[in-house]
Design a protein around this motif. Structure first.
Motif, PDB file in Angstrom:
ATOM      1  N   MET A 142       1.188  -1.000  -0.219  1.00 58.18           N
ATOM      2  CA  MET A 142       0.248   0.302   0.313  1.00 58.18           C
ATOM      3  C   MET A 142       0.662   0.931   0.024  1.00 58.18           C
ATOM      4  SD  MET A 142      -3.441  -0.478   2.805  1.00 58.18           S
ATOM      5  CE  MET A 142      -3.979   0.842   2.574  1.00 58.18           C
ATOM      6  N   VAL A 143       1.795   1.370   0.579  1.00 59.90           N
ATOM      7  CA  VAL A 143       2.546   2.676   1.269  1.00 59.90           C
ATOM      8  C   VAL A 143       3.517   2.550  -0.504  1.00 59.90           C
ATOM      9  CG1 VAL A 143       4.997   3.493   2.019  1.00 59.90           C
ATOM     10  CG2 VAL A 143       2.891   2.246   3.225  1.00 59.90           C
ATOM     11  N   THR A 144       4.471   1.502  -0.801  1.00 59.95           N
ATOM     12  CA  THR A 144       4.528   1.500  -2.338  1.00 59.95           C
ATOM     13  C   THR A 144       3.665   2.196  -3.632  1.00 59.95           C
ATOM     14  OG1 THR A 144       6.066  -0.456  -1.656  1.00 59.95           O
ATOM     15  CG2 THR A 144       6.433   0.239  -3.888  1.00 59.95           C
ATOM     16  N   SER A 145       2.417   1.739  -3.367  1.00 59.76           N
ATOM     17  CA  SER A 145       1.914   1.930  -4.858  1.00 59.76           C
ATOM     18  C   SER A 145       1.553   3.545  -4.537  1.00 59.76           C
ATOM     19  CB  SER A 145       0.929   0.793  -4.629  1.00 59.76           C
ATOM     20  OG  SER A 145       0.179   0.851  -3.893  1.00 59.76           O
TER      21      SER A 145
ATOM     22  N   PHE B 230       4.050  -9.599  18.817  1.00 61.89           N
ATOM     23  CA  PHE B 230       3.664  -8.865  16.985  1.00 61.89           C
ATOM     24  C   PHE B 230       3.631  -7.819  16.024  1.00 61.89           C
ATOM     25  CE2 PHE B 230       0.102  -6.539  15.555  1.00 61.89           C
ATOM     26  CZ  PHE B 230      -1.235  -7.131  14.703  1.00 61.89           C
ATOM     27  N   TRP B 231       4.304  -6.453  17.160  1.00 63.60           N
ATOM     28  CA  TRP B 231       4.866  -5.029  16.612  1.00 63.60           C
ATOM     29  C   TRP B 231       6.146  -4.761  16.603  1.00 63.60           C
ATOM     30  CZ3 TRP B 231      -0.332  -2.987  17.299  1.00 63.60           C
ATOM     31  CH2 TRP B 231      -0.307  -3.175  18.266  1.00 63.60           C
ATOM     32  N   THR B 232       6.435  -5.479  16.650  1.00 63.72           N
ATOM     33  CA  THR B 232       7.771  -6.074  15.484  1.00 63.72           C
ATOM     34  C   THR B 232       8.286  -6.288  14.198  1.00 63.72           C
ATOM     35  OG1 THR B 232       8.891  -7.404  16.661  1.00 63.72           O
ATOM     36  CG2 THR B 232       9.821  -5.518  17.644  1.00 63.72           C
ATOM     37  N   VAL B 233       6.924  -7.526  14.156  1.00 63.78           N
ATOM     38  CA  VAL B 233       7.051  -8.073  12.582  1.00 63.78           C
ATOM     39  C   VAL B 233       6.461  -7.993  12.027  1.00 63.78           C
ATOM     40  CG1 VAL B 233       6.014 -10.067  11.670  1.00 63.78           C
ATOM     41  CG2 VAL B 233       7.528 -10.025  14.166  1.00 63.78           C
ATOM     42  N   THR B 234       5.182  -7.036  12.601  1.00 55.52           N
ATOM     43  CA  THR B 234       4.327  -6.098  12.057  1.00 55.52           C
ATOM     44  C   THR B 234       4.824  -4.332  11.623  1.00 55.52           C
ATOM     45  OG1 THR B 234       2.700  -5.356  14.144  1.00 55.52           O
ATOM     46  CG2 THR B 234       2.343  -7.096  12.369  1.00 55.52           C
ATOM     47  N   PHE B 235       5.055  -4.004  12.590  1.00 56.22           N
ATOM     48  CA  PHE B 235       6.236  -2.700  12.369  1.00 56.22           C
ATOM     49  C   PHE B 235       7.061  -2.548  11.949  1.00 56.22           C
ATOM     50  CE2 PHE B 235       7.819   1.434  14.436  1.00 56.22           C
ATOM     51  CZ  PHE B 235       6.811   2.475  13.485  1.00 56.22           C
ATOM     52  N   GLY B 236       8.059  -2.835  12.436  1.00 55.82           N
ATOM     53  CA  GLY B 236       9.329  -3.430  12.003  1.00 55.82           C
ATOM     54  C   GLY B 236       9.368  -3.406  11.111  1.00 55.82           C
ATOM     55  N   GLY B 237       8.461  -4.216  10.945  1.00 53.01           N
ATOM     56  CA  GLY B 237       8.756  -5.677   9.041  1.00 53.01           C
ATOM     57  C   GLY B 237       8.019  -4.531   7.689  1.00 53.01           C
ATOM     58  N   THR B 238       6.912  -4.082   8.076  1.00 56.21           N
ATOM     59  CA  THR B 238       6.734  -2.964   7.230  1.00 56.21           C
ATOM     60  C   THR B 238       7.968  -1.872   7.145  1.00 56.21           C
ATOM     61  OG1 THR B 238       4.134  -2.980   7.923  1.00 56.21           O
ATOM     62  CG2 THR B 238       5.208  -1.590   6.809  1.00 56.21           C
ATOM     63  N   PHE B 239       8.917  -1.319   7.745  1.00 57.60           N
ATOM     64  CA  PHE B 239      10.016  -0.307   7.616  1.00 57.60           C
ATOM     65  C   PHE B 239      10.718  -1.584   6.530  1.00 57.60           C
ATOM     66  CE2 PHE B 239       7.932   2.200   9.880  1.00 57.60           C
ATOM     67  CZ  PHE B 239       7.909   3.714   9.702  1.00 57.60           C
ATOM     68  N   VAL B 240      10.989  -2.000   7.591  1.00 56.28           N
ATOM     69  CA  VAL B 240      12.403  -2.771   6.601  1.00 56.28           C
ATOM     70  C   VAL B 240      11.943  -3.337   5.098  1.00 56.28           C
ATOM     71  CG1 VAL B 240      13.524  -5.202   5.954  1.00 56.28           C
ATOM     72  CG2 VAL B 240      12.958  -4.214   8.456  1.00 56.28           C
ATOM     73  N   TRP B 241      10.214  -4.020   4.820  1.00 60.32           N
ATOM     74  CA  TRP B 241      10.129  -4.369   3.603  1.00 60.32           C
ATOM     75  C   TRP B 241       9.733  -2.407   2.607  1.00 60.32           C
ATOM     76  CZ3 TRP B 241      11.275  -9.224   1.441  1.00 60.32           C
ATOM     77  CH2 TRP B 241      11.462  -9.420   2.129  1.00 60.32           C
ATOM     78  N   VAL B 242       9.448  -1.730   2.968  1.00 61.87           N
ATOM     79  CA  VAL B 242       9.281  -0.460   2.195  1.00 61.87           C
ATOM     80  C   VAL B 242      10.576  -0.612   1.975  1.00 61.87           C
ATOM     81  CG1 VAL B 242       8.445   1.800   2.225  1.00 61.87           C
ATOM     82  CG2 VAL B 242       7.292   0.187   3.398  1.00 61.87           C
ATOM     83  N   SER B 243      12.038  -0.355   2.412  1.00 61.55           N
ATOM     84  CA  SER B 243      13.340   0.040   2.118  1.00 61.55           C
ATOM     85  C   SER B 243      13.278  -0.878   0.689  1.00 61.55           C
ATOM     86  CB  SER B 243      13.939  -0.043   3.575  1.00 61.55           C
ATOM     87  OG  SER B 243      14.387  -1.578   3.590  1.00 61.55           O
ATOM     88  N   ILE B 244      12.833  -2.134   0.837  1.00 64.16           N
ATOM     89  CA  ILE B 244      12.944  -2.919  -0.137  1.00 64.16           C
ATOM     90  C   ILE B 244      12.038  -2.879  -1.698  1.00 64.16           C
ATOM     91  CG2 ILE B 244      13.523  -5.263  -0.910  1.00 64.16           C
ATOM     92  CD1 ILE B 244      14.037  -6.075   1.547  1.00 64.16           C
ATOM     93  N   TYR B 245      10.844  -2.491  -1.336  1.00 63.55           N
ATOM     94  CA  TYR B 245       9.806  -2.431  -2.113  1.00 63.55           C
ATOM     95  C   TYR B 245      10.408  -0.548  -3.398  1.00 63.55           C
ATOM     96  CZ  TYR B 245       7.781  -7.134  -2.662  1.00 63.55           C
ATOM     97  OH  TYR B 245       8.377  -8.694  -3.412  1.00 63.55           O
ATOM     98  N   GLY B 246       9.712  -0.001  -1.995  1.00 64.38           N
ATOM     99  CA  GLY B 246      10.016   1.786  -2.179  1.00 64.38           C
ATOM    100  C   GLY B 246      11.638   2.537  -2.769  1.00 64.38           C
TER     101      GLY B 246
ATOM    102  N   SER C 140       1.077  -5.486 -10.923  1.00 65.10           N
ATOM    103  CA  SER C 140       2.114  -6.072 -10.396  1.00 65.10           C
ATOM    104  C   SER C 140       2.508  -5.841  -8.986  1.00 65.10           C
ATOM    105  CB  SER C 140       3.103  -5.956 -10.983  1.00 65.10           C
ATOM    106  OG  SER C 140       4.024  -4.630 -10.556  1.00 65.10           O
ATOM    107  N   LEU C 141       2.129  -5.010  -7.794  1.00 61.58           N
ATOM    108  CA  LEU C 141       2.792  -5.231  -6.574  1.00 61.58           C
ATOM    109  C   LEU C 141       2.047  -6.228  -5.402  1.00 61.58           C
ATOM    110  CD1 LEU C 141       3.912  -1.845  -6.329  1.00 61.58           C
ATOM    111  CD2 LEU C 141       5.457  -3.541  -5.680  1.00 61.58           C
ATOM    112  N   PHE C 142       0.171  -5.950  -6.179  1.00 65.31           N
ATOM    113  CA  PHE C 142      -0.977  -6.839  -5.327  1.00 65.31           C
ATOM    114  C   PHE C 142      -0.887  -7.694  -5.318  1.00 65.31           C
ATOM    115  CE2 PHE C 142      -1.641  -2.054  -4.283  1.00 65.31           C
ATOM    116  CZ  PHE C 142      -1.702  -2.441  -3.081  1.00 65.31           C
TER     117      PHE C 142
END
Length: 619
Positions: free
Chosen positions: A98-101, A251-267, A288-290
């Protein structure tokens, strides 16, 4: 099987055939696109596929790019040791797309840039672009070398305790063959070859997982016993909503922290951005992203369930504690040789899956490295024809492939630094994400703020990242789950001179330096350095944005006028488009409440076939 985890099987001829077939198909795709696109001479055709790709192949390529052998080998081992909390990555994937697109894709696609770092010069300055490019090149070479080396190390018996064997595959033969094949098809076929080999390799990865999962389900008598074993072993106790940032996985480290990690990759990562901007329209790029989400979920859930299978098989006799494997990443190959060793070809399929993960990641990195070098280091300083640039791109792909193979050799000498290097590479993404966020989201951010913010973010994130390697978090925060050897066949183990008296937790402490022991730990070690590794990226991003905004305001950034095309605009977002469509529809209805009112009724043209004829049925 769990009573005596002694595996002496090695690769059969059929396994080598399956593995070689995977490499041959990947090479053939490169040759095919080198032949079909031989008339296309520009570097843009080579590096972006001429921007004519469609959503489906690009989505599968996006999935494969960072689903490396680390995913195939380490995710199941993570579930085996720590539980299935990584399943919450499925939520972070949704937020990432969502953030990337909505934020990054519209800007990059509108500018039609080949290198993401070209944006930094357009928005800030040439120095910012150069710094971003250098960071990307150095870290990607380091990371790619490790990605080549890691599966070879995990699948090779040379680093296990003799006389055990994992697969029997020669270490350096695997490293060199992986690097050479990958370099070959990247050099020959460019981005189109990379994308279509990624499509093939995603299929191989899923097939490898399924071969293990299906056989485990048959052995255990169904899915139910595997879930029951995992539940009783604590592997499914992942509903932890503790906000403590020091805990490794919640729950918070994987969802919140994981979002930053993956946005830095996909974004912002060149390897991913280069794919979706190669689509023929922005609609295809967003789609393609979704679609890629489905692939990510499939691989994540397959790896999590494979980890549950791993625990269910070895719940009473842990191969790592008994010394049957020397590292957790060898657990999956060990399981494969244990349960599939009597089925020639199936171990080869799993090894092909692990190496497909590496090939997809390495090919993405090589193509991205060639792209940023051409766009950021050659084009701005040299006037070269498109035909020569195309050849330069191919030469660069070859050279970067050779460098990555060389880096794999250096990785073999790193020892304990290997994990530290991977962590440092992850730490770099956070500050770079902050830098791009400054440019896209804050029009008043200037080059002074951007450089200051990036430097501050790097210092802080590297500080905590390196500190965490020197002073790893205590078991109370990392929370490894219990493993046992109570069900082992001690006679078999004694014949191999094994010992079952060392626990995994203790094993990790044996390799620790004295500074890591409890009596030497200080306040920083117990708090700052114990921060969950998933928060390194948010820390770097937030630091970069905060410092960048403050410096920009102090240095007069609020007076600066920035081209609107370089920042996120309202019309770029899906929400704005939806609201505008609804508003237009409501205004149309308000202006003309009755669509039929005021319209003349036209009887229409008369068909002469049915005109004024009376049929006399009495005749």
């Amino acid at each position: 099987m769990s009573s005596a985890p002694v595996v002496r099987a090695s690769f059969a001829a059929a396994d080598y055939v399956v593995f070689a077939f995977m490499l041959a198909v990947s090479s053939a795709i490169g040759v095919y696109y080198a032949w079909t696109d031989r008339g296309l001479r520009s570097s843009d055709d080579f590096l972006t596929g001429g921007r004519r790709l469609t959503a489906l192949p690009v989505s599968l390529s996006l999935t494969a790019s960072f689903m490396s052998a680390i995913t195939v080998l380490s995710n199941p081992a993570e579930v085996y040791r720590y539980g299935a909390s990584i399943v919450f990555y499925s939520l972070s994937y949704i937020m990432t797309m969502m953030v990337t697109s909505e934020v990054f894709l519209p800007v990059f696609y509108r500018l039609s840039i080949t290198s993401t770092y070209e944006y930094l010069e357009l928005r800030f300055s040439r120095a910012t672009r150069l710094l971003g490019t250098i960071l990307f090149i150095v870290q990607t070479i380091l990371y790619t070398g490790i990605v080549i080396y890691t599966p070879a190390l995990a699948l090779n018996q040379a680093h296990t305790l003799p006389p055990t064997t994992v697969t029997g595959m020669d270490l350096w033969s695997a490293v060199i063959s992986t690097g050479v094949v990958c370099t070959f098809y990247c050099t020959m076929g460019g981005l189109k070859a990379v994308v279509w080999t990624d499509v093939f390799q995603v299929g191989v990865m899923l097939a490898g997982f399924l071969s293990v999962i299906i056989h485990c389900v048959v052995i255990k008598g169904g899915v139910g016993p595997i879930i029951s074993d995992s539940q009783h072993g604590g592997r499914l106790d992942f509903w932890d909503f503790d906000p403590n940032p020091l805990k490794r996985h919640t729950f918070w480290t994987v969802t919140f922290g994981g979002t930053f990690v993956w946005v830095s990759i996909y974004g912002i990562n060149q390897a991913q951005v280069q794919r979706y901007i190669s689509c023929k329209s922005i609609t295809h790029a967003k789609l393609s992203l979704f679609i890629n989400l489905i692939g990510l979920w499939c691989i994540l859930l397959s790896s999590v369930f494979a980890g549950m299978c791993l625990y269910s098989v070895y719940k009473n006799c842990d191969p790592w504690t008994t010394g049957m494997v020397s590292a957790p990443d060898q657990l999956m190959p060990y399981l494969v040789m244990d349960i599939l060793g009597d089925y020639p070809g199936l171990p080869g399929l799993f090894v092909a899956a692990a190496y497909s993960g590496s090939l997809s990641t390495v090919s993405s990195s090589i193509n991205a490295l060639a792209a940023v070098t051409v766009e950021d280091l050659i084009k701005p300083h040299m006037r070269v024809s498109e035909k020569k640039l195309s050849w330069i791109s191919k030469v660069l792909s070859f050279l970067y492939g050779a460098l990555c193979i060389g880096m794999a050799g250096l990785a073999s000498l790193m020892g304990g630094i290997l994990q530290a290097t991977v962590s440092i590479f992850g730490v770099i993404g956070g500050p770079l994400l902050g830098l791009f966020s400054l440019g896209i989201l804050f029009p008043f951010a200037n080059s002074k703020g951007a450089l200051s913010g990036l430097a501050s973010g790097l210092v802080v994130s590297l500080w905590v990242g390196i500190g965490a390697q020197i002073y790893p978090p205590p078991p109370t925060l990392s929370r490894p789950l219990s493993l046992t050897t109570e069900g082992c066949n001690l006679t078999a183990l004694d014949s191999l001179n094994r010992t079952s008296t060392v626990s995994p937790t203790r094993m990790s402490h044996i390799a620790a330096s004295p500074a890591q022991l409890g009596h030497a730990r200080n306040l920083l070690a117990d708090n700052w350095y114990s921060l969950s590794y998933l928060y390194f990226s948010p820390l770097g991003t937030i630091t970069t944005v905060t410092v960048g905004l403050l410096i920009s305001l102090v240095t007069g950034g609020w007076k600066r006028k920035v081209e609107s095309r370089l920042t996120l605009m309202k019309r770029d977002t899906t929400l704005f488009c939806i609201l505008k469509a609804l508003k237009d529809r409501l205004m149309t209805r308000a202006a003309n409440p009755d669509p039929t009112q005021g319209k003349k009724k036209h009887p229409g043209n008369i068909n002469p076939v049915f005109c004024d004829i009376e049929l006399d049925y009495m005749k």
